[in-house]
Scaffold this active site. Structure first.
Site, mmCIF file in Angstrom:
data_model
loop_
_atom_site.group_PDB
_atom_site.id
_atom_site.type_symbol
_atom_site.label_atom_id
_atom_site.label_comp_id
_atom_site.label_asym_id
_atom_site.label_seq_id
_atom_site.Cartn_x
_atom_site.Cartn_y
_atom_site.Cartn_z
ATOM 1 N N CYS A 169 0.863 -1.164 0.000
ATOM 2 C CA CYS A 169 0.000 0.000 0.000
ATOM 3 C C CYS A 169 0.910 1.228 0.000
ATOM 4 C CB CYS A 169 -0.859 -0.011 1.240
ATOM 5 S SG CYS A 169 -1.689 -1.599 1.463
ATOM 6 N N GLU A 223 0.410 -7.868 -18.571
ATOM 7 C CA GLU A 223 0.235 -6.877 -17.504
ATOM 8 C C GLU A 223 -0.747 -5.781 -17.870
ATOM 9 O OE1 GLU A 223 4.206 -6.100 -14.930
ATOM 10 O OE2 GLU A 223 4.459 -5.771 -17.056
ATOM 11 N N ASN A 245 1.417 -0.323 6.134
ATOM 12 C CA ASN A 245 1.740 -1.027 4.891
ATOM 13 C C ASN A 245 2.524 -2.272 5.284
ATOM 14 O OD1 ASN A 245 2.506 -1.823 2.332
ATOM 15 N ND2 ASN A 245 4.217 -0.387 2.250
HETATM 16 C C1 G6P Z 1 5.967 -5.902 -9.655
HETATM 17 C C2 G6P Z 1 5.898 -4.872 -10.756
HETATM 18 C C3 G6P Z 1 6.858 -5.254 -11.883
HETATM 19 C C4 G6P Z 1 8.261 -5.431 -11.338
HETATM 20 C C5 G6P Z 1 8.295 -6.423 -10.175
HETATM 21 C C6 G6P Z 1 9.638 -6.396 -9.455
HETATM 22 O O1 G6P Z 1 5.450 -7.112 -10.095
HETATM 23 O O2 G6P Z 1 4.578 -4.786 -11.246
HETATM 24 O O3 G6P Z 1 6.868 -4.212 -12.843
HETATM 25 O O4 G6P Z 1 9.095 -5.889 -12.350
HETATM 26 O O5 G6P Z 1 7.322 -6.069 -9.207
HETATM 27 O O6 G6P Z 1 9.809 -5.118 -8.874
HETATM 28 P P1 G6P Z 1 11.194 -4.531 -8.437
HETATM 29 O O7 G6P Z 1 10.873 -3.186 -7.852
HETATM 30 O O8 G6P Z 1 11.757 -5.482 -7.411
HETATM 31 O O9 G6P Z 1 12.064 -4.452 -9.635
#
Ligand code: G6P
Length: 613
Positions: free
Chosen positions: A2, A495, A100
């Site tokens: 959040c 996505e 959060n």
């Molecule tokens: C979420 C987001 C993705 C991202 C993944 C890892 O699933 O929607 O876009 O690639 O998290 O996030 P990070 O901040 O660890 O790269």
């Protein structure tokens, strides 16, 4: 995952809180709320739905309080509803909390509180927090200024799980308390005021000076000062960190959506990420690492661990490191790696990639590797993020704030940074000829201009999107680096366009998935590795024979009239081609999503930063 915002100062808190929440909506957006300290006690206003709905709540404009906390929710415990929205109050309505993270032992704590006469009105894990604070507050007979802080401390000692928590109280009209463990939280310091946020960009327009809170640290905020305490309430000192990002870089800058803006920001993001790491006629510069030949020679295995798009960037990193440094690399999904008892020792280097630096599984995987004696290296886009504070070493992509949930500029910047890292290692290890490395460096420096060129495919891609936006299934094929691009392109399509898609190593197609190919189905292929052109073309031929419509993204000369549509991207060293070949495919997902009338930046059920497991 959040978003939380807080304000303490002399201005009306509510407009500041709502504008901060709007910037944090990418972290979650199924309900929102604010709580302020008013003359006659606490006021809580919240509801299901988007942050902008808060503007319509009756009485929101009458709030005068200059201290407040706020929250935008991505539901974990309890469906999106007004009752489950934050802030949550204790039964006496004197303590308000936003949270959060996830409290894993909340049902035990709830049972304990119920036995002690407390009633619960939501299905959330969070509601135990204000009630526990109230419980410890009333048990404490010492009515000094730290009574609430002690109650919060006792509460935190009872909590298992992850949390970033803000507390305000009727009994504390001039202060706010915040604490974090395994969930992000930063404190912005202004003149006679402080801001709290889950991340830096949300409050960049108010201040550039930040305090970064570590796990199990408490901060007691007043209008003009912040005091920090450890878990045992010993006072600790912290220095302000000045952040250089400009507030405008977190805005849309004339683009219709953040995603489109971020796609177009890739040349700049890559330029900034390369920065001063490639000095002319000198070795690649990683001041932040300073690894010795002795150390790198001792490394006999590398793990690259990440989630989602960051993991896909890791796949390109593997190919570059193995080719240039001759060290075996395994790429792992963080949520798998951490439960698999991976073979790690002091000769293992573990690289963790996380744009946000806050992804719970990636952080947990890092902690595991550290406990087994590995050297840990974080690759992040957010300076001071949790992962960078846990890792032995950190290096940064300088892509600027990425707001759209679907990652674009962070992905290409990560590939570039990993390529630079591979060059840096190879120069120290002397595993690749200096001429080859020199050429690669030159190609890296040319990448931003080539991305500008790749972006010129935009119009044709938009046309193609119009033809296929109603499809139910799309296939992506590639070999080698192009298979990695296929995986990332397929993820982008899922996505933001909600189209089912599969990415396959082209040679694997005949081992099952070809059974799904039927007349009219769209198959998108990527061909950038000169060694694999003919092999991939043969696989595409197999789907053409079965009636597939084909789009090919390539930088190679292909035999004419075989394919329905060909999009050409600039030629480049194969190690870097994923940076260019993904550009038209990012645009494709974007335009399909627009064609379908979807919310590109905030796709359903997804959040930007996944701070739960
Ligand atoms: C979420 C987001 C993705 C991202 C993944 C890892 O699933 O929607 O876009 O690639 O998290 O996030 P990070 O901040 O660890 O790269």
């Amino acid at each position: 995952m959040c978003g939380i915002i807080g304000y303490i100062g002399s201005k009306k808190a509510s407009p500041i809180l709502i504008s901060g929440l709007l910037r944090l909506e990418y972290r979650g957006y199924d309900s929102a709320g604010i709580a302020t300290v008013e003359k006659n006690g606490l006021s809580v206003m919240k509801d299901k739905g988007r942050v902008k709905n808060l503007y319509n709540l009756e009485g929101i404009d009458d709030l005068e309080g200059t201290i407040g906390i706020a929250h935008t929710r991505w539901a974990t415990h309890g469906k999106p509803s007004k009752e489950n929205s934050h802030p949550h109050l204790d039964n006496s309505k004197n303590f308000a909390v936003v949270h959060n993270g996830i409290i894993e032992n909340y049902s035990d704590l709830k049972g304990f509180l119920e036995k002690n006469g407390y009633t619960f009105y939501s299905q959330t894990d969070t509601e135990v927090i204000p009630n526990l604070i109230h419980y410890y507050y009333t048990k404490d007979k010492n009515n000094d200024k730290d009574r609430i802080l002690r109650a919060v401390q006792h509460t935190c000692k009872d909590l298992k799980g992850s949390y970033a928590i803000q507390v305000i109280s009727k009994y504390m009209p001039d202060n706010m308390i915040v604490v974090r463990k395994d969930s992000p939280l930063v404190i912005g310091k202004g003149d006679g005021e402080c801001y709290i946020s889950s991340d830096i960009p949300a409050i960049l327009s108010f201040t550039r000076d930040f305090y970064l809170l570590n796990d199990n640290e408490f901060a007691v905020l007043s209008r003009d000062k912040v005091e920090f305490y450890d878990i045992d309430l010993n006072k600790i000192n912290k220095n302000v960190k000045n952040i250089e990002w400009s507030a405008s870089s977190a805005d849309k800058n004339g683009f219709e959506d953040y995603m489109l803006k971020e796609i177009h920001e890739q040349p700049t993001a890559i330029r900034e990420t390369i920065g001063s790491r490639l000095p002319e006629n000198e070795p690649c510069n990683f001041d932040d690492l300073n690894f010795t030949k002795e150390f790198l020679t001792s490394i006999n295995k590398i793990y690259i661990v990440a989630c989602g798009t960051a993991m896909h960037a890791g796949l390109s990193g593997k190919i570059a490191i193995e080719k240039l440094c001759k060290i075996p690399v395994t790429v792992d999904i963080a949520s798998e790696f951490r439960y698999r008892d991976p073979i790690i020792d002091k000769n293992t280097l573990c690289i963790f990639i996380s744009q946000s630096g806050e992804t719970a599984d990636t952080i947990a995987a890092l902690k595991l590797s550290k406990s087994k004696g590995a050297t840990t290296l974080a690759v992040s886009n957010v300076i001071g993020s949790s992962i960078t504070r846990e890792a032995d070493y950190s290096i940064y992509t300088h892509a600027g704030p990425e707001i759209a949930v679907a990652s674009t500029k962070a992905y290409t910047s990560q590939i570039v940074l990993l390529s630079l890292l591979a060059i840096y290692f190879a120069e120290i290890l002397e595993t690749t000829s200096v001429f080859e490395l020199k050429d690669l460096k030159k190609e890296l420096l040319e990448l931003p201009n080539k991305i500008e060129n790749a972006l010129k495919s935009s119009k044709r891609i938009q046309e193609f999107a119009k033809n296929i936006y109603q499809e139910k299934d799309v296939f992506f094929l590639g070999r080698g680096v192009d298979y990695n691009t296929a995986l990332e392109a397929s993820l982008k399509l899922k996505e933001i366009s909600y189209i089912h898609s599969e990415a396959y190593a082209a040679g694997e197609l005949k081992h099952g998935p070809i059974a799904l190919i039927e007349n009219g189905i769209t198959v998108i292929s990527i061909i950038t590795d000169p060694k694999l052109v003919e092999k991939t073309i043969s696989n595409i031929q197999e789907v053409i024979t079965r009636g597939a419509k084909t789009l090919v993204i390539t930088n190679q000369e292909l035999p004419a009239n075989n394919f329905d549509t060909i999009i050409t991207v600039p030629d480049v060293n194969v190690l870097l081609s994923p940076v260019l070949s993904i550009i038209p495919l990012q645009l494709l997902s974007y335009y399909i999503s627009k064609e379908k009338g979807l919310d590109v930046d905030k796709p359903r059920n997804l959040a930007k930063s996944v701070t739960v497991e």
